[in-house]
Design an enzyme around this catalytic site. Structure first.
Site, PDB file in Angstrom:
ATOM      1  N   GLU A 172       0.826  -1.248   0.013  1.00 28.16           N
ATOM      2  CA  GLU A 172       0.217  -0.192  -0.062  1.00 28.16           C
ATOM      3  C   GLU A 172       0.851   1.176   0.129  1.00 28.16           C
ATOM      4  O   GLU A 172       0.559   2.056   0.960  1.00 28.16           O
ATOM      5  CB  GLU A 172      -0.995   0.145   1.150  1.00 28.16           C
ATOM      6  CG  GLU A 172      -1.880  -1.257   1.229  1.00 28.16           C
ATOM      7  CD  GLU A 172      -3.074  -0.972   2.157  1.00 28.16           C
ATOM      8  OE1 GLU A 172      -3.038  -0.021   2.841  1.00 28.16           O
ATOM      9  OE2 GLU A 172      -3.835  -1.998   2.119  1.00 28.16           O
ATOM     10  N   GLU A 364      -5.327  -8.643   0.969  1.00 25.90           N
ATOM     11  CA  GLU A 364      -5.916  -8.368   1.992  1.00 25.90           C
ATOM     12  C   GLU A 364      -7.364  -8.037   2.151  1.00 25.90           C
ATOM     13  O   GLU A 364      -7.597  -7.257   0.980  1.00 25.90           O
ATOM     14  CB  GLU A 364      -5.365  -7.014   2.953  1.00 25.90           C
ATOM     15  CG  GLU A 364      -3.989  -7.182   3.222  1.00 25.90           C
ATOM     16  CD  GLU A 364      -3.631  -5.774   4.013  1.00 25.90           C
ATOM     17  OE1 GLU A 364      -4.055  -5.075   4.541  1.00 25.90           O
ATOM     18  OE2 GLU A 364      -2.389  -5.688   4.073  1.00 25.90           O
TER      19      GLU A 364
HETATM   20  C1  FCB Z   1      -4.309  -2.208   5.564  1.00 23.78           C
HETATM   21  C2  FCB Z   1      -3.014  -2.433   6.023  1.00 23.78           C
HETATM   22  C3  FCB Z   1      -2.636  -3.460   7.161  1.00 23.78           C
HETATM   23  C4  FCB Z   1      -3.864  -3.300   8.142  1.00 23.78           C
HETATM   24  C5  FCB Z   1      -5.491  -3.094   7.340  1.00 23.78           C
HETATM   25  C6  FCB Z   1      -6.542  -3.070   8.275  1.00 23.78           C
HETATM   26  O1  FCB Z   1      -4.410  -0.706   4.967  1.00 23.78           O
HETATM   27  O2  FCB Z   1      -2.284  -2.818   4.963  1.00 23.78           O
HETATM   28  O3  FCB Z   1      -1.590  -3.328   7.829  1.00 23.78           O
HETATM   29  O4  FCB Z   1      -3.970  -2.258   9.144  1.00 23.78           O
HETATM   30  O5  FCB Z   1      -5.169  -1.892   6.487  1.00 23.78           O
END
Ligand code: FCB
Length: 458
Positions: A172, A364
């Site tokens: 990110e 994620e």
């Molecule tokens: C993302 C991050 C991760 C976590 C989630 C909730 O932005 O990559 O580390 O904090 O959000």
């Protein structure tokens, strides 16, 4: 419908079910002297920067000490893969010069422990914990830091490339650039547009250099980037101004990173905005060769960016003039984030249209609900299960409609340090009792996810 009953039968047989964490969020270690200081340790010492006051010298969830326990939990959950990050200051405390054998041996133990359990490691090289010494020389604004990052990537690849197939260079980078350097809510806590623009440019270069470095040592591995791409949604009037602003948001969140990292070029509208607002020209000719870093695409997705018109522009997206932030639907997670399961599908389809030949992973997805143990000791995190049911169903639909989706990593394996929120926000499948020896308990959602994985295999 429940998570156990999601129909996954249309997914390819080699579909990867996983869960993820990151070093800073679970390891701890600066206090015990096991690793060098990083920018999040420093931010943690700023009063008020971390909401629950837990920032300085926290112990993570003692994952280093509890490695065997956590590996066994992953096995118990039947995970195919585990996504983790390497703490740069653990393996090279100052970010340059000497490497720390003890730190590198920890990741050997982690990787070997995964492989022994038949769990594929998926390794991220930078999940936000920059060595503090590098911040002292300008952090990611400084091209020298990009060069040092390349050296670190090469070293990690030489060490682990024989055992790790999937590599992500950055996690990110949008958050690193804009939350770290424009709003300052993330480390290093800077609030300065020119700094954020410089960082956005150097991070694209870091992806290119990092992937070249990884491939120089391990040509056979698969390298990609992990981005929090989104589908901006407009509630209300589709005026030309609002639509133009929406396009700018798309530039910040999607096009800058994907075109930069996967095509080696920059979107002209953003280059123009940056130059107009800061005088800084981001030259795409400085990105370098990106061909080593586009074997796969990682999508981190939680919710859509939602806007209404009638505002004066969103300060996080300089150059916008008519939008305002908004919510969507009725459901909100405990972070206040809207539920937008259709958005993950839409975003996957969009990525796949733009990059039809590159395999995609959801790297994620997950949610924050702070449920704790009930009287019977169980953790009934029913909202998490409901959320996952909707999002995983949407991923299956995306795959059915032709997206080359290879896997799904649930965020997160464990409750952990949620950045500026500290330990207040729980994203884990596994409950961690922060006050009682960091004891781990599988939440009901974890048991359902396990059953989903097992029934997919049978
Ligand atoms: C993302 C991050 C991760 C976590 C989630 C909730 O932005 O990559 O580390 O904090 O959000």
């Amino acid at each position: 419908m429940s998570l156990r009953s999601v129909d996954t039968s249309s997914l390819p047989k080699d579909f990867i079910w996983g869960a993820g964490t990151s070093s800073m969020q679970i390891e701890g270690g600066h206090a015990s002297g096991d690793r060098g200081r990083c920018i999040w340790d420093s931010l943690g010492e700023v009063p008020g920067a971390i909401r629950d006051g837990s920032g300085a010298n926290h112990r993570g969830v003692e994952h280093v000490e509890m490695l065997e326990t956590d590996l066994n939990i992953m096995k118990e959950l039947s995970l195919d893969s585990y996504r983790f990050s390497i703490s740069w200051p653990r393996v090279q405390p100052g970010g340059s010069g000497v490497f720390n054998e003890k730190g590198m041996a920890f990741y050997d133990r982690l990787i070997d422990g995964l492989l022994e359990r038949n769990i594929q490691p998926n390794l991220t090289l930078y999940h936000w914990d920059l060595p503090q010494e590098l911040q002292s020389i300008g952090g990611w604004t400084n091209p020298e830091v990009v060069t040092l990052f390349g050296d670190y990537c090469a070293k990690m690849s030489a060490r682990y490339g024989d055992r790790v197939k999937y590599w992500a260079i950055l996690n990110e980078p949008w958050c690193v650039a804009w939350l770290g350097n424009l709003t300052g809510e993330h480390a290093p806590g800077i609030k300065d547009l020119p700094t954020a623009v410089r960082v956005a440019h150097q991070l694209v270069r870091a992806h290119a250099q990092g992937s070249q470095a990884v491939k120089s040592q391990s040509p056979h591995v698969l390298v990609g980037a992990v981005n929090n791409l989104t589908n901006p949604i407009l509630i209300g009037d589709a005026t030309p101004e609002n639509l133009r602003d929406l396009e700018i948001v798309d530039g910040y969140k999607n096009r800058w990173w994907m075109q930069g990292m996967y095509e080696g070029k920059y979107p002209a509208d953003l280059v123009e905005i940056f130059e107009r607002k800061t005088g800084i020209f981001c030259d795409e000719n400085e990105i370098g060769d990106v061909s080593d870093g586009r074997d796969w695409i990682g999508l981190n997705y939680y919710n859509a960016d939602v806007f209404k018109g009638g505002g004066t522009g969103v300060s996080l997206f300089p150059g916008t003039t008519s939008l305002d932030g908004a919510g969507y639907g009725v459901e909100r997670t405990e972070m206040g984030w809207s539920w937008t399961p259709d958005g993950i599908k839409e975003t996957l389809i969009q990525i796949s249209k733009n990059y039809p030949n590159i395999p995609i992973f959801v790297s994620e997805n997950g949610t924050c609900y702070n449920d704790g143990p009930s009287a019977d000791g169980k953790i009934y995190d029913t909202k998490r299960e409901e959320y996952l049911t909707q999002y995983i169903t949407a991923c299956v639909e995306a795959q059915k409609s032709g997206v080359n989706l290879k896997g799904y990593y649930l965020w997160s394996l464990l409750d952990n340090f949620e950045w500026a929120w500290g330990f207040e926000m729980r994203f884990g499948l596994v409950y961690v009792d922060f006050k009682n020896k960091m004891q781990r308990t599988l939440k009901e959602s974890a048991l359902a996810y396990k059953d989903l994985i097992r029934s997919f295999r049978n």
